[in-house]
Structure formats: structure tokens, C-alpha cells
Design a protein around this motif. Structure first.
Motif, PDB file in Angstrom:
ATOM      1  N   GLU A 114      48.084  35.611  -3.587  1.00  0.00           N
ATOM      2  CA  GLU A 114      49.399  36.209  -3.431  1.00  0.00           C
ATOM      3  C   GLU A 114      50.154  35.554  -2.253  1.00  0.00           C
ATOM      4  O   GLU A 114      49.280  35.251  -1.071  1.00  0.00           O
ATOM      5  N   THR A 115      51.316  35.587  -2.244  1.00  0.00           N
ATOM      6  CA  THR A 115      52.144  35.300  -1.114  1.00  0.00           C
ATOM      7  C   THR A 115      51.731  36.209   0.196  1.00  0.00           C
ATOM      8  O   THR A 115      51.656  37.384  -0.063  1.00  0.00           O
ATOM      9  N   GLY A 116      51.663  35.754   1.334  1.00  0.00           N
ATOM     10  CA  GLY A 116      51.258  36.367   2.486  1.00  0.00           C
ATOM     11  C   GLY A 116      50.051  36.645   2.841  1.00  0.00           C
ATOM     12  O   GLY A 116      49.488  37.260   3.810  1.00  0.00           O
ATOM     13  N   TYR A 117      48.949  36.045   1.950  1.00  0.00           N
ATOM     14  CA  TYR A 117      47.590  35.993   2.139  1.00  0.00           C
ATOM     15  C   TYR A 117      46.777  34.509   2.046  1.00  0.00           C
ATOM     16  O   TYR A 117      47.391  33.749   1.310  1.00  0.00           O
ATOM     17  N   ARG A 118      45.865  34.234   2.927  1.00  0.00           N
ATOM     18  CA  ARG A 118      45.541  32.922   3.019  1.00  0.00           C
ATOM     19  C   ARG A 118      44.122  33.013   1.918  1.00  0.00           C
ATOM     20  O   ARG A 118      43.305  33.826   1.909  1.00  0.00           O
ATOM     21  N   ASN A 119      44.090  32.145   0.925  1.00  0.00           N
ATOM     22  CA  ASN A 119      43.124  32.120  -0.056  1.00  0.00           C
ATOM     23  C   ASN A 119      43.155  33.235  -1.091  1.00  0.00           C
ATOM     24  O   ASN A 119      44.199  34.150  -0.876  1.00  0.00           O
ATOM     25  N   ARG A 120      42.096  33.352  -1.938  1.00  0.00           N
ATOM     26  CA  ARG A 120      42.378  34.583  -2.752  1.00  0.00           C
ATOM     27  C   ARG A 120      41.649  35.587  -2.229  1.00  0.00           C
ATOM     28  O   ARG A 120      40.873  35.729  -1.567  1.00  0.00           O
ATOM     29  N   ILE A 121      42.324  37.008  -2.518  1.00  0.00           N
ATOM     30  CA  ILE A 121      42.111  38.222  -2.271  1.00  0.00           C
ATOM     31  C   ILE A 121      41.751  38.698  -3.595  1.00  0.00           C
ATOM     32  O   ILE A 121      41.739  38.294  -4.772  1.00  0.00           O
ATOM     33  N   LEU A 122      41.102  40.262  -3.561  1.00  0.00           N
ATOM     34  CA  LEU A 122      40.604  40.994  -4.582  1.00  0.00           C
ATOM     35  C   LEU A 122      42.059  42.019  -4.895  1.00  0.00           C
ATOM     36  O   LEU A 122      42.332  42.499  -3.866  1.00  0.00           O
ATOM     37  N   ILE A 123      42.231  41.997  -6.022  1.00  0.00           N
ATOM     38  CA  ILE A 123      43.131  42.878  -6.697  1.00  0.00           C
ATOM     39  C   ILE A 123      42.401  43.872  -7.563  1.00  0.00           C
ATOM     40  O   ILE A 123      41.668  43.383  -8.354  1.00  0.00           O
ATOM     41  N   VAL A 124      42.912  45.225  -7.620  1.00  0.00           N
ATOM     42  CA  VAL A 124      42.242  46.361  -8.679  1.00  0.00           C
ATOM     43  C   VAL A 124      43.763  46.554  -9.642  1.00  0.00           C
ATOM     44  O   VAL A 124      44.816  46.940  -8.974  1.00  0.00           O
ATOM     45  N   VAL A 125      43.477  46.267 -10.594  1.00  0.00           N
ATOM     46  CA  VAL A 125      44.519  46.566 -11.682  1.00  0.00           C
ATOM     47  C   VAL A 125      44.495  48.039 -12.618  1.00  0.00           C
ATOM     48  O   VAL A 125      43.265  47.989 -13.276  1.00  0.00           O
ATOM     49  N   ASP A 126      45.506  48.738 -12.476  1.00  0.00           N
ATOM     50  CA  ASP A 126      45.535  49.988 -13.128  1.00  0.00           C
ATOM     51  C   ASP A 126      46.121  49.728 -14.611  1.00  0.00           C
ATOM     52  O   ASP A 126      47.098  49.411 -14.982  1.00  0.00           O
ATOM     53  N   LEU A 127      45.184  49.905 -15.576  1.00  0.00           N
ATOM     54  CA  LEU A 127      45.233  49.815 -17.136  1.00  0.00           C
ATOM     55  C   LEU A 127      45.480  50.992 -17.972  1.00  0.00           C
ATOM     56  O   LEU A 127      45.305  51.081 -19.027  1.00  0.00           O
ATOM     57  N   ALA A 128      45.880  52.025 -17.120  1.00  0.00           N
ATOM     58  CA  ALA A 128      46.032  53.581 -17.908  1.00  0.00           C
ATOM     59  C   ALA A 128      47.146  53.129 -18.922  1.00  0.00           C
ATOM     60  O   ALA A 128      46.966  54.023 -20.015  1.00  0.00           O
ATOM     61  N   ASP A 129      48.178  52.324 -18.746  1.00  0.00           N
ATOM     62  CA  ASP A 129      49.063  51.894 -19.863  1.00  0.00           C
ATOM     63  C   ASP A 129      48.880  50.520 -19.969  1.00  0.00           C
ATOM     64  O   ASP A 129      49.737  49.702 -19.392  1.00  0.00           O
ATOM     65  N   PRO A 130      48.276  49.956 -20.826  1.00  0.00           N
ATOM     66  CA  PRO A 130      48.010  48.526 -20.925  1.00  0.00           C
ATOM     67  C   PRO A 130      49.154  47.700 -21.246  1.00  0.00           C
ATOM     68  O   PRO A 130      49.300  46.540 -20.825  1.00  0.00           O
ATOM     69  N   ALA A 131      50.237  48.360 -21.409  1.00  0.00           N
ATOM     70  CA  ALA A 131      51.542  47.712 -21.769  1.00  0.00           C
ATOM     71  C   ALA A 131      52.374  47.481 -20.406  1.00  0.00           C
ATOM     72  O   ALA A 131      53.075  46.790 -20.244  1.00  0.00           O
ATOM     73  N   ARG A 132      51.913  48.290 -19.565  1.00  0.00           N
ATOM     74  CA  ARG A 132      52.443  48.273 -17.926  1.00  0.00           C
ATOM     75  C   ARG A 132      51.407  48.098 -16.989  1.00  0.00           C
ATOM     76  O   ARG A 132      51.239  49.026 -16.165  1.00  0.00           O
ATOM     77  N   PRO A 133      50.615  47.161 -16.958  1.00  0.00           N
ATOM     78  CA  PRO A 133      49.727  47.085 -15.972  1.00  0.00           C
ATOM     79  C   PRO A 133      50.146  47.214 -14.556  1.00  0.00           C
ATOM     80  O   PRO A 133      51.335  46.560 -14.270  1.00  0.00           O
ATOM     81  N   ARG A 134      49.520  47.704 -13.752  1.00  0.00           N
ATOM     82  CA  ARG A 134      50.010  48.148 -12.393  1.00  0.00           C
ATOM     83  C   ARG A 134      49.081  47.762 -11.254  1.00  0.00           C
ATOM     84  O   ARG A 134      47.858  48.010 -11.359  1.00  0.00           O
ATOM     85  N   LEU A 135      49.563  47.281 -10.264  1.00  0.00           N
ATOM     86  CA  LEU A 135      48.556  46.859  -8.989  1.00  0.00           C
ATOM     87  C   LEU A 135      48.484  48.031  -8.337  1.00  0.00           C
ATOM     88  O   LEU A 135      49.136  48.716  -7.513  1.00  0.00           O
TER      89      LEU A 135
END
Length: 354
Positions: A114-135
Motif C-alpha cells: 500500500e502507498t505509505g508503507y515500506r514493503n508488504r504489510i498484512l491486511i484483514v478483509v471483511d467479507l460479510a458482503d462478498p460483493a463489497r469487500p471492505r478493508l
């Protein structure tokens, strides 16, 4: 990933193909059904399957070259296994998603640039609504964010690869920072419990990659990724790590290194991915399947945790025009089939346990 008599195969490379859909009704004669395209400057080399959903990454490729036309996480409905239907997309402001973990439920876990971070970080994605995944949340090593007071050494390579989640724990590789153990909160967020790095001992960048929990044995099988060709760089290995005290993981053994002239065969030699004991696949708290690039597929027995033993291997000839085989990823099915992919031009290999 396998869905009944269909497997989904992600592809390395900027050549317009992201995921292949392959029928394996007769495993000895796999049939290509369709290929899902990806935009220019993007590859989609990793997939995850659970709860009738197929997740795939969109990431910059070639790495560190140009700007991808698409960067993020794609969600497909695979109620009809042979015909994935795109239903959602989580865009990432940056270079995209690299690796994913999703075994069902509300949350998926991924590494991302992601912009603003050095190298890869971990993200958690909310799939409560799979059509609208949310960070839902992020986790990064102190010093990775542009605004952190901590600073990483200029020559360090600290970044997330991915995590494997088991209940309220997650285990992963964080390159120079080593193996990491997290607690998983009810909202999916990650909190660091402990870590162990062997970067200083290795004399370079070990690229610690995957941490696989071995059932309830309080042990992790941990791979480093052999990124440099022809055995250059720091030594890369597979480590057995004791996490009886999660705050202080400790290495208790290393897996045997394949014997042979692999360093002179060309391209990459060393460990990479493990079969991750996903729900519905082959499960074992002792047997470990590991891809080893030009040393093929290796299988180990960890019954004696102080002396892991190699018990099987498979090293195919490289395809025409490729100097050495580069076996990259592996999935072992509960019915005895094993699916292995080559990183470059070798395609999909289907094996059977004997």
C-alpha cells in the motif's frame, strides 16, 4: 485450489492470463476449460477457495516495474465450479495484493503493498458482503509506515508474506523479521504475540515465507524463500520451531537439504511453499509437503521433531527451453491426488500418493 472436479491455477507473469480453470474428472487427462484474463502490468498468481467464494490477487508484475492497471483483491462466486463469476473487488492504493489466506467465515487475510508503507504489510478483509469487500484493519512491523517513529535499516527487507489462521491464532513469515505468531481478535484484527528471526545468523536476507502449524503439537514448519538464483545470497532452509511459549518461539531443528547438483542446475534452488493443511484437504500433523524449486517436490516426516526425515521426492524434467524445473506451489487432496505447479513454463503436474 480444488473445487470438486475443477482446480483453479494462478499464473505468474504479465501475459494477460490470471487464473486457469481446469477440469480433472480424469486426473490423467486434465482439460483446460477457461482462462480468466488480467489487465496489463498485473498478475493474479494466488487463489483461495472457501464458502463458495474464490479469492484472487491482483498485483504489480513484473515486481517493482511500472504501475499495475489493477491492484487489489477479486471475489468470484463459484457456485458453478467451472464458471467463476466476478462479484466483488477490493482496490488497493498501491501495488496490490500478494498472498491470501481464506478458509471460510467473515475475514480473509492478505499481504499487500500500500502507498505509505515500506514493503508488504498484512491486511484483514471483511467479507460479510462478498460483493463489497471492505478493508477492516492492517498490521505492520514498526518502521514500515511512513509516519512511524521507528526506523528500519536501509538494507533490511522486513515485509509480510502471509499468515495461516487456526482458530484465534495466526502464523506467518515476515522476511527479515522471521516467523511471527499473532492472536486473532473477534473483529479479525491481528495482535503480535511473539517472533523469531534468524536473519543475522544467516548472513543476509532469509526471506522467511510460510509458517505451518502442525496440529496441536505446538510446532511450526517454517520455510524461507529461495529468491536468488543458483544458491546466491543467504542460506534458505526449512525450520522446525517450538511455540510452546508463543512469546518466545525457538528453533529446534532444520529439515534436511536435498542432496545433488542443484546449485549448478540453474535458476532457483531452495524451499518455497508448503501444503497448508487447509480444511477438506490432506491433513497431517507430521507429514510436510514442500516445493523446492529446481529440487522439485519434497516430502518430510516430523514424527521425531529433533530429526525431520525426507521420505519422498518428485523432480520432473524441465519443459523445453527452461533450464531447470521450478516447482512453486502444492496442494495435497484428501483423496490422494497432489497438485503441483511450475513457476515458469512447466504448467500443472498431477501426482498421486502411493
Amino acid at each position: 485450489m480444488r473445487n470438486a472436479d475443477v482446480v483453479y491455477v494462478g499464473h505468474m507473469g504479465d501475459f494477460g492470463v490470471g487464473t486457469s480453470v481446469v477440469e480433472i474428472t480424469d486426473p490423467s487427462k486434465p482439460q483446460l476449460l477457461r482462462q480468466i484474463p488480467v489487465p496489463k502490468g498485473t498478475h493474479s498468481h494466488k487463489v483461495q477457495l472457501a464458502d463458495g467464494l474464490l479469492l484472487a490477487n491482483h498485483e504489480q508484475y513484473p515486481y517493482r516495474v511500472g504501475v499495475p492497471e489493477s491492484a487489489g483483491l477479486v471475489v468470484y462466486d463459484v457456485a458453478t465450479p467451472a464458471d467463476p463469476r466476478r462479484i466483488g473487488f477490493l482496490p488497493i492504493d498501491g501495488l496490490g495484493v500478494h498472498r491470501i489466506w481464506f478458509d471460510g467465515g467473515r475475514y480473509a487475510y492478505a499481504s499487500a503493498r500500500e502507498t505509505g508503507y515500506r514493503n508488504r504489510i498484512l491486511i484483514v478483509v471483511d467479507l460479510a458482503d462478498p460483493a463489497r469487500p471492505r478493508l477492516a484493519s492492517r498490521w505492520w512491523w514498526p518502521g514500515q509506515h511512513d509516519g512511524d517513529r521507528e526506523r528500519l535499516d536501509d538494507d533490511s527487507d522486513v515485509g509480510a508474506h502471509h499468515v495461516i489462521v487456526r482458530g484465534d491464532r495466526a502464523y506467518g513469515g515476515y522476511f527479515d523479521a522471521g516467523v511471527v505468531v499473532y492472536s486473532v481478535r473477534s473483529d479479525g484484527a491481528l495482535e503480535l504475540i511473539g517472533s523469531l528471526s534468524w536473519a543475522e545468523r544467516s548472513g543476509g536476507h532469509p526471506h522467511t515465507h510460510t509458517a505451518l502449524p502442525l496440529g496441536d503439537r505446538k510446532l511450526l514448519a517454517v520455510t524461507d524463500e529461495a529468491i536468488e538464483p543458483e544458491c546466491e545470497g543467504a542460506r534458505k532452509g526449512i525450520h522446525l520451531v517450538d511455540i510452546a511459549d508463543e512469546r518466545r518461539p525457538r528453533e529446534i531443528a532444520q529439515f534436511p537439504v536435498p542432496a545433488g547438483d542443484y546449485c549448478s542446475r540453474g535458476l532457483r534452488f531452495g524451499p518455497h511453499n508448503l501444503h497448508e493443511n487447509r480444511p477438506g484437504t490432506f491433513q497431517s500433523d507430521r507429514i510436510v509437503f514442500a516445493t523446492y524449486f529446481n529440487a522439485g517436490l519434497r516430502v518430510y516426516d516430523t514424527t521425531d521433531p529433533l530429526q525431520p526425515q525426507e521420505i519422498a521426492s518428485y523432480v520432473p524434467e524441465p519443459p523445453a527451453g527452461q533450464r531447470a524445473i521450478q516447482l512453486n506451489d502444492v496442494l495435497a487432496s484428501a483423496d490422494g491426488l497432489i497438485f503441483v505447479t511450475d513457476r515458469l513454463r512447466g504448467g500443472l503436474y498431477i501426482l498421486r500418493r502411493v
